[in-house]
Design a protein around this motif. Structure first.
Motif, PDB file in Angstrom:
ATOM      1  N   THR A 165      -0.582  -6.418  -9.873  1.00 16.41           N
ATOM      2  CA  THR A 165       0.671  -5.706  -9.630  1.00 16.41           C
ATOM      3  C   THR A 165       0.400  -4.213  -9.732  1.00 16.41           C
ATOM      4  OG1 THR A 165       1.271  -5.845 -11.981  1.00 16.41           O
ATOM      5  CG2 THR A 165       2.089  -7.581 -10.526  1.00 16.41           C
ATOM      6  N   HIS A 166       1.112  -3.447  -8.951  1.00 16.19           N
ATOM      7  CA  HIS A 166       0.869  -2.011  -8.897  1.00 16.19           C
ATOM      8  C   HIS A 166       2.094  -1.235  -9.369  1.00 16.19           C
ATOM      9  CE1 HIS A 166      -2.933  -2.548  -6.786  1.00 16.19           C
ATOM     10  NE2 HIS A 166      -2.332  -3.419  -6.006  1.00 16.19           N
ATOM     11  N   THR A 167       1.845  -0.225 -10.167  1.00 17.07           N
ATOM     12  CA  THR A 167       2.914   0.654 -10.614  1.00 17.07           C
ATOM     13  C   THR A 167       3.560   1.318  -9.414  1.00 17.07           C
ATOM     14  OG1 THR A 167       1.737   1.121 -12.675  1.00 17.07           O
ATOM     15  CG2 THR A 167       3.440   2.691 -12.006  1.00 17.07           C
ATOM     16  N   PRO A 168       4.883   1.293  -9.295  1.00 15.20           N
ATOM     17  CA  PRO A 168       5.523   2.019  -8.182  1.00 15.20           C
ATOM     18  C   PRO A 168       5.146   3.499  -8.245  1.00 15.20           C
ATOM     19  CG  PRO A 168       7.097   0.552  -9.259  1.00 15.20           C
ATOM     20  CD  PRO A 168       5.867   0.582 -10.126  1.00 15.20           C
ATOM     21  N   ARG A 169       4.484   3.966  -7.213  1.00 17.85           N
ATOM     22  CA  ARG A 169       3.921   5.321  -7.263  1.00 17.85           C
ATOM     23  C   ARG A 169       4.000   5.951  -5.876  1.00 17.85           C
ATOM     24  NH1 ARG A 169      -1.387   4.540  -9.737  1.00 17.85           N
ATOM     25  NH2 ARG A 169      -0.324   4.774 -11.741  1.00 17.85           N
TER      26      ARG A 169
ATOM     27  N   MET B 264       9.907   6.039 -10.119  1.00 12.83           N
ATOM     28  CA  MET B 264       8.536   5.967  -9.623  1.00 12.83           C
ATOM     29  C   MET B 264       7.716   7.165 -10.088  1.00 12.83           C
ATOM     30  SD  MET B 264       8.780   4.408  -5.765  1.00 12.83           S
ATOM     31  CE  MET B 264       9.946   5.585  -5.116  1.00 12.83           C
TER      32      MET B 264
ATOM     33  N   THR C 125       2.172   3.242  -3.740  1.00 18.55           N
ATOM     34  CA  THR C 125       2.919   2.162  -3.089  1.00 18.55           C
ATOM     35  C   THR C 125       3.907   2.678  -2.053  1.00 18.55           C
ATOM     36  OG1 THR C 125       4.542   2.222  -4.890  1.00 18.55           O
ATOM     37  CG2 THR C 125       2.714   0.646  -5.091  1.00 18.55           C
ATOM     38  N   HIS C 126       4.242   3.980  -2.145  1.00 20.87           N
ATOM     39  CA  HIS C 126       5.223   4.560  -1.227  1.00 20.87           C
ATOM     40  C   HIS C 126       4.728   5.941  -0.775  1.00 20.87           C
ATOM     41  CE1 HIS C 126       7.537   1.547  -3.435  1.00 20.87           C
ATOM     42  NE2 HIS C 126       8.340   1.511  -2.387  1.00 20.87           N
TER      43      HIS C 126
ATOM     44  N   PRO D 202       0.741   0.309   1.142  1.00 19.45           N
ATOM     45  CA  PRO D 202       1.837   1.263   0.914  1.00 19.45           C
ATOM     46  C   PRO D 202       2.882   1.233   2.022  1.00 19.45           C
ATOM     47  CG  PRO D 202      -0.139   2.416   1.625  1.00 19.45           C
ATOM     48  CD  PRO D 202      -0.538   0.991   1.395  1.00 19.45           C
TER      49      PRO D 202
END
Length: 340
Positions: free
Chosen positions: A5-9, A40, A147-148, A182
């Motif tokens: 899982t990836h930290t929302p970043r 985020m 991720t964004h 992303p």
């Protein structure tokens, strides 16, 4: 690794070539400032390695790098909330960029429309860096497992390439889930700010006339003059946004008003339906001066003390490395490099 899982970043950057325009502010920086108050993590960069894909005078590059940083800060970016740095201070960008050069396919690069637009008929004379820079852009994003990615419409293709590179790496090295895929974030009015003299062309740092654009260093008088002299058409504003479909200059000014006032273009049309340009353009000029002149004043203050800017960028680079180095190290491990 499928359960990673990836930290929302969030990661995004602006290239220090030419100067900052209203397009950079509305299409990017204003949204960056708003996003830093979300849940985020936010990482913002001055992508100076991208600038040198075409020749840059060294003194101009130094000035432009600081000016972009000043633009971020003057617009409200808080280095305590967001990580702000210039790309070349974190060597992992170049290292991961090379690794991704070996993952990306030539056919993918050949589909990149921006290289075709920038190279024109002289593609054979362009730098290899200009051709391959979408791979470095992918590294910029994935070095932080972002991720964004807030981008303009013209950069969406590069985020799609980033997803392709991440997918191929994860598959080829049996590391499913290591690199996230992303998402491009494209929202709000004036995501693509157009030329004030020709609404069919994007507002550009390199346009022939200074009257085509609003520079973020313009003072109040220049801002007001440019909007009052912006090209329009003879018709009054319609009573619905659809009525601007074939009126590019009019639509551009309405979109800019909406973005500066944090409302929708439809709300602007409702307020000014039937108004002539003698009413609308002065109102837009006043709004723009109110929103933009304080930013240009603060940019001038910051540029008078470049050491303050440099300290901020250095501190941001230290924080960026704390995130990037473990990800880069794991990437080398996954690929089988002998290190340590």
């Amino acid at each position: 690794m499928a359960d990673v899982t990836h930290t929302p970043r969030v990661f995004s950057g602006i290239k220090p070539s030419g100067g900052l325009t209203l397009g950079n502010y509305l299409g990017a920086i204003k949204k960056f400032v708003q996003t830093q108050d979300s849940e985020m993590e936010t990482i913002y960069c001055v992508v100076d390695l991208h600038a040198v894909t075409v020749w840059q005078d060294p003194a101009d590059l130094t000035h432009a790098t600081r000016e972009v940083a000043a633009g971020y800060l003057a617009s409200g970016l808080d280095p305590a909330k967001s990580i702000l740095f210039n790309q070349s201070r974190v060597s992992g960008h170049a290292e991961l960029g090379w690794l991704f050069n070996c993952v990306a396919r030539v056919g993918w690069m050949n589909r990149m429309t921006q290289f075709k637009e920038k190279a024109g008929k002289n593609a054979e004379k362009q730098s290899l860096g200009l051709y391959a820079y979408p791979s470095l852009m992918a590294a910029d994003i994935l070095l932080y497992h972002a991720t964004h990615v807030p981008v303009g419409e013209d950069q969406k293709q590069h985020v799609e390439l980033t997803r392709d590179i991440a997918s191929k790496f994860n598959h080829d090295f049996k590391a499913e889930g290591f690199f996230p895929l992303p998402e491009p974030v494209i929202e709000g009015p004036a995501t693509r700010v157009m030329n004030l003299r020709d609404g069919t062309k994007k507002m550009s740092k390199s346009g022939e006339s200074d009257m085509e654009r609003i520079n973020m260093t313009d003072d109040a008088d220049k801002i007001a003059k440019k909007f009052r002299k912006a090209r329009t058409d003879p018709d009054a504003l319609p009573d619905n946004y659809e009525g601007l479909k074939d009126r590019p200059e009019a639509r551009n000014l309405v979109d800019i008003y909406a973005a500066l006032s944090d409302t929708t273009a439809e709300a602007v049309i409702t307020e000014y339906a039937g108004a002539g340009w003698g009413q609308f353009k002065p109102a837009l000029a006043d709004l723009a001066v109110d929103k933009l002149a304080p930013i240009s004043e603060e940019m001038a203050r910051l540029m008078a003390d470049p050491a303050e800017i440099d300290r901020t960028l250095a501190a941001g680079a230290d924080r960026a490395r704390e995130i990037a180095e473990p990800i880069l190290s794991k990437t080398f491990d996954i690929m089988g490099f002998v290190r340590g």
